[in-house]
Design a protein around this motif. Structure first.
Motif, PDB file in Angstrom:
ATOM      1  N   PHE A  21       0.807  -1.236   0.000  1.00  0.00           N
ATOM      2  CA  PHE A  21       0.000   0.000   0.000  1.00  0.00           C
ATOM      3  C   PHE A  21       0.834   1.277   0.000  1.00  0.00           C
ATOM      4  O   PHE A  21       0.656   2.150  -0.859  1.00  0.00           O
ATOM      5  CB  PHE A  21      -0.960  -0.005   1.200  1.00  0.00           C
ATOM      6  CG  PHE A  21      -1.908   1.171   1.198  1.00  0.00           C
ATOM      7  CD1 PHE A  21      -3.120   1.111   0.510  1.00  0.00           C
ATOM      8  CD2 PHE A  21      -1.592   2.360   1.853  1.00  0.00           C
ATOM      9  CE1 PHE A  21      -3.987   2.203   0.481  1.00  0.00           C
ATOM     10  CE2 PHE A  21      -2.459   3.454   1.832  1.00  0.00           C
ATOM     11  CZ  PHE A  21      -3.658   3.371   1.148  1.00  0.00           C
ATOM     12  N   HIS A  22       1.719   1.414   0.985  1.00  0.00           N
ATOM     13  CA  HIS A  22       2.448   2.686   1.128  1.00  0.00           C
ATOM     14  C   HIS A  22       3.638   2.751   0.170  1.00  0.00           C
ATOM     15  O   HIS A  22       4.780   2.887   0.587  1.00  0.00           O
ATOM     16  CB  HIS A  22       2.893   2.875   2.583  1.00  0.00           C
ATOM     17  CG  HIS A  22       1.751   3.128   3.525  1.00  0.00           C
ATOM     18  ND1 HIS A  22       1.176   2.134   4.277  1.00  0.00           N
ATOM     19  CD2 HIS A  22       1.069   4.259   3.798  1.00  0.00           C
ATOM     20  CE1 HIS A  22       0.183   2.649   4.998  1.00  0.00           C
ATOM     21  NE2 HIS A  22       0.089   3.934   4.714  1.00  0.00           N
ATOM     22  N   ASN A  23       3.327   2.675  -1.109  1.00  0.00           N
ATOM     23  CA  ASN A  23       4.374   2.653  -2.133  1.00  0.00           C
ATOM     24  C   ASN A  23       4.322   3.936  -2.973  1.00  0.00           C
ATOM     25  O   ASN A  23       3.548   4.844  -2.686  1.00  0.00           O
ATOM     26  CB  ASN A  23       4.195   1.405  -3.000  1.00  0.00           C
ATOM     27  CG  ASN A  23       2.748   1.295  -3.487  1.00  0.00           C
ATOM     28  OD1 ASN A  23       2.145   2.300  -3.876  1.00  0.00           O
ATOM     29  ND2 ASN A  23       2.180   0.093  -3.436  1.00  0.00           N
ATOM     30  N   LYS A  67       3.071   4.465  -5.845  1.00  0.00           N
ATOM     31  CA  LYS A  67       1.765   4.723  -6.473  1.00  0.00           C
ATOM     32  C   LYS A  67       0.832   5.443  -5.501  1.00  0.00           C
ATOM     33  O   LYS A  67       0.023   6.276  -5.897  1.00  0.00           O
ATOM     34  CB  LYS A  67       1.125   3.416  -6.954  1.00  0.00           C
ATOM     35  CG  LYS A  67       1.736   2.910  -8.234  1.00  0.00           C
ATOM     36  CD  LYS A  67       0.980   1.714  -8.761  1.00  0.00           C
ATOM     37  CE  LYS A  67       1.723   1.096  -9.927  1.00  0.00           C
ATOM     38  NZ  LYS A  67       1.298  -0.268 -10.207  1.00  0.00           N
ATOM     39  N   HIS A  68       0.935   5.080  -4.214  1.00  0.00           N
ATOM     40  CA  HIS A  68       0.134   5.790  -3.201  1.00  0.00           C
ATOM     41  C   HIS A  68       0.587   7.252  -3.146  1.00  0.00           C
ATOM     42  O   HIS A  68      -0.246   8.167  -3.121  1.00  0.00           O
ATOM     43  CB  HIS A  68       0.287   5.111  -1.835  1.00  0.00           C
ATOM     44  CG  HIS A  68      -0.275   5.899  -0.693  1.00  0.00           C
ATOM     45  ND1 HIS A  68      -1.617   6.174  -0.556  1.00  0.00           N
ATOM     46  CD2 HIS A  68       0.345   6.506   0.367  1.00  0.00           C
ATOM     47  CE1 HIS A  68      -1.816   6.907   0.537  1.00  0.00           C
ATOM     48  NE2 HIS A  68      -0.647   7.125   1.102  1.00  0.00           N
ATOM     49  N   CYS A  69       1.888   7.469  -3.164  1.00  0.00           N
ATOM     50  CA  CYS A  69       2.432   8.841  -3.182  1.00  0.00           C
ATOM     51  C   CYS A  69       1.854   9.586  -4.381  1.00  0.00           C
ATOM     52  O   CYS A  69       1.405  10.732  -4.259  1.00  0.00           O
ATOM     53  CB  CYS A  69       3.961   8.782  -3.242  1.00  0.00           C
ATOM     54  SG  CYS A  69       4.753  10.080  -4.197  1.00  0.00           S
ATOM     55  N   CYS A 101       6.129  13.731  -0.524  1.00  0.00           N
ATOM     56  CA  CYS A 101       7.093  13.156   0.433  1.00  0.00           C
ATOM     57  C   CYS A 101       6.444  12.451   1.628  1.00  0.00           C
ATOM     58  O   CYS A 101       7.155  11.862   2.451  1.00  0.00           O
ATOM     59  CB  CYS A 101       7.999  14.268   0.969  1.00  0.00           C
ATOM     60  SG  CYS A 101       8.974  15.069  -0.311  1.00  0.00           S
ATOM     61  N   HIS A 102       5.111  12.489   1.751  1.00  0.00           N
ATOM     62  CA  HIS A 102       4.485  12.222   3.046  1.00  0.00           C
ATOM     63  C   HIS A 102       4.650  10.791   3.591  1.00  0.00           C
ATOM     64  O   HIS A 102       4.472  10.582   4.789  1.00  0.00           O
ATOM     65  CB  HIS A 102       3.000  12.590   3.023  1.00  0.00           C
ATOM     66  CG  HIS A 102       2.136  11.510   2.457  1.00  0.00           C
ATOM     67  ND1 HIS A 102       2.043  11.239   1.130  1.00  0.00           N
ATOM     68  CD2 HIS A 102       1.342  10.597   3.082  1.00  0.00           C
ATOM     69  CE1 HIS A 102       1.240  10.221   0.952  1.00  0.00           C
ATOM     70  NE2 HIS A 102       0.796   9.797   2.119  1.00  0.00           N
ATOM     71  N   ASP A 103       4.986   9.808   2.745  1.00  0.00           N
ATOM     72  CA  ASP A 103       5.157   8.433   3.260  1.00  0.00           C
ATOM     73  C   ASP A 103       6.523   7.850   2.870  1.00  0.00           C
ATOM     74  O   ASP A 103       6.672   6.614   2.790  1.00  0.00           O
ATOM     75  CB  ASP A 103       4.042   7.511   2.718  1.00  0.00           C
ATOM     76  CG  ASP A 103       2.808   7.495   3.632  1.00  0.00           C
ATOM     77  OD1 ASP A 103       2.963   7.702   4.845  1.00  0.00           O
ATOM     78  OD2 ASP A 103       1.691   7.289   3.115  1.00  0.00           O
ATOM     79  N   LEU A 104       7.506   8.695   2.636  1.00  0.00           N
ATOM     80  CA  LEU A 104       8.830   8.223   2.203  1.00  0.00           C
ATOM     81  C   LEU A 104       9.387   7.139   3.129  1.00  0.00           C
ATOM     82  O   LEU A 104       9.347   7.282   4.354  1.00  0.00           O
ATOM     83  CB  LEU A 104       9.817   9.406   2.163  1.00  0.00           C
ATOM     84  CG  LEU A 104       9.812  10.248   0.883  1.00  0.00           C
ATOM     85  CD1 LEU A 104      10.564  11.566   1.109  1.00  0.00           C
ATOM     86  CD2 LEU A 104      10.428   9.485  -0.283  1.00  0.00           C
ATOM     87  N   SER A 139      -6.404  14.227   1.200  1.00  0.00           N
ATOM     88  CA  SER A 139      -5.745  13.582   0.054  1.00  0.00           C
ATOM     89  C   SER A 139      -5.223  12.200   0.449  1.00  0.00           C
ATOM     90  O   SER A 139      -5.320  11.237  -0.317  1.00  0.00           O
ATOM     91  CB  SER A 139      -4.576  14.441  -0.444  1.00  0.00           C
ATOM     92  OG  SER A 139      -5.014  15.733  -0.740  1.00  0.00           O
ATOM     93  N   ASP A 140      -4.678  12.111   1.662  1.00  0.00           N
ATOM     94  CA  ASP A 140      -4.052  10.866   2.116  1.00  0.00           C
ATOM     95  C   ASP A 140      -5.040   9.699   2.219  1.00  0.00           C
ATOM     96  O   ASP A 140      -4.675   8.547   1.993  1.00  0.00           O
ATOM     97  CB  ASP A 140      -3.388  11.122   3.486  1.00  0.00           C
ATOM     98  CG  ASP A 140      -2.434  10.006   3.886  1.00  0.00           C
ATOM     99  OD1 ASP A 140      -2.013   9.237   3.004  1.00  0.00           O
ATOM    100  OD2 ASP A 140      -2.098   9.918   5.090  1.00  0.00           O
ATOM    101  N   ILE A 141      -6.279  10.024   2.562  1.00  0.00           N
ATOM    102  CA  ILE A 141      -7.236   8.930   2.777  1.00  0.00           C
ATOM    103  C   ILE A 141      -8.379   8.993   1.754  1.00  0.00           C
ATOM    104  O   ILE A 141      -9.513   8.641   2.054  1.00  0.00           O
ATOM    105  CB  ILE A 141      -7.767   8.902   4.233  1.00  0.00           C
ATOM    106  CG1 ILE A 141      -8.418  10.233   4.626  1.00  0.00           C
ATOM    107  CG2 ILE A 141      -6.646   8.582   5.209  1.00  0.00           C
ATOM    108  CD1 ILE A 141      -9.056  10.202   6.029  1.00  0.00           C
TER     109      ILE A 141
END
Ligand code: PCG
Ligand code: ZN
Length: 305
Positions: free
Chosen positions: A40-42, A44-46, A80-83, A190-192
């Motif tokens: 998920f936190h890849n 593509k999610h970014c 950058c939010h889930d780097l 945006s994140d969810i």
């Protein structure tokens, strides 16, 4: 990556902040490299989060209400939010006493890490898209990005939403504090926001999220750590995970943003309500199936009913 480049160009950041195309390219490539290959936190999610932020900026005509520094903060925070997310949430980091939890004293270990990685990338001249900014501009943008990325820690969800609600009726775009809260709300939305996308896009994202959740709870069980209930494959499935999340997290947040920008209603509220109906139906169907299965397994019991 090219599409992210287009977003920076389209919002006039290249001209406004004198960002060299090669530096932007380098920056985005480093960002791409520092997202992990996890369900998920890849990257593509970014991309999805950044694209949603970009869409929200245009739909709400934020260009006419906020300055380009604020918009640059929002888009770059989304990028950058889930780097370097490794697929295990803060609860796991803290319970497993990981290096990140130790480094950040259990305070938003992941979000602090994502942000630190962002500035590690920006420390290198060749990938520093802010290298032509003045000291003051850089300071303001760094402060803004830190605030936005740290706001994505869901344990702060109610605090941030309540703050937004308290300023909503007298919202003032010239008030710095009001703008900062709005920026936090926009990155959170945006994140969810997967469920605001068409069903054929949103549903595979849910599968990816549950894969990551189940993986964490399996590891928690193996390591004898407290099992995060909403990640437990023995307790949650697709509809049960979504109905609660949409009712109690997504809609209350999205509705407040749409109160400030009524034009968003059709874009973020309507599809989410549709998704809620879809998963409510799925939940009922699964319940019916369970009853039928129980009856066919114990036909004698069902005769006595
Ligand atoms: N159940 C559910 N949780 C979500 C969904 N989208 C985001 N989340 C959760 O919201 C969190 C936002 O921050 P994280 O990226 O850490 O982890 C995310 C997930 O735990 C969704 O569609 N369904
Ligand atoms: Zn995210």
């Amino acid at each position: 990556m090219v599409l992210l480049q287009v977003m920076y160009t389209d919002l006039d950041f290249i001209a406004a902040f004198n960002i060299e195309p090669a530096v932007l390219h380098h920056f985005l490539f480093e960002v791409y490299r520092r997202y992990n290959n996890i369900p998920f936190h890849n990257f593509k999610h970014c991309f999805c989060v950044t694209q949603m932020m970009y869409g929200l900026i245009w739909l709400t005509d934020l260009k006419s209400k906020m300055d380009s520094e604020d918009l640059l903060i929002m888009l770059t925070s989304a990028v950058c939010h889930d780097l370097d997310h490794a697929g295990y949430n803060n609860a796991y980091q803290i319970n497993a006493r990981t290096e990140l939890a130790l480094r950040y004293n259990d305070i938003s270990p992941l979000e602090n890490h994502h942000c630190a990685i962002a500035f590690e990338i920006l420390e290198k001249t060749e990938s520093n898209i802010f290298r032509n900014l003045s000291m003051n501009q850089y300071k303001r943008i760094r402060e803004g990005i830190i605030k936005c990325i740290l706001a994505t820690d869901m344990t702060r969800h109610n605090d941030i939403l309540n703050k937004f609600k308290s300023i909503l009726t007298a919202f003032d775009f010239t008030n710095k504090e009001h703008r900062e809260v709005l920026m936090m709300i926009l990155i959170k939305v945006s994140d969810i926001s997967n469920e605001a996308r068409p069903m054929e896009v949103a549903e595979p994202w849910l599968d990816c999220l549950l894969q990551e959740f189940y993986n964490q709870s399996d590891v928690e069980k193996l390591e004898g750590l407290p099992v995060t209930p909403f990640m437990d494959r023995d307790k949650v499935n697709k509809p049960s995970s979504q109905t609660g999340f949409i009712r109690f997290v997504l809609l209350p947040l999205f509705i407040e943003l749409a109160n400030l920008f009524p034009c968003l209603e059709q874009h973020i509220i309507h599809p989410v309500r549709k998704a809620l109906d879809y998963y409510t139906e799925m939940e009922k169907a699964l319940e019916r199936e369970k009853v039928i299965r129980a009856q066919t397994q114990c036909p004698a019991d069902s005769l006595t009913d």
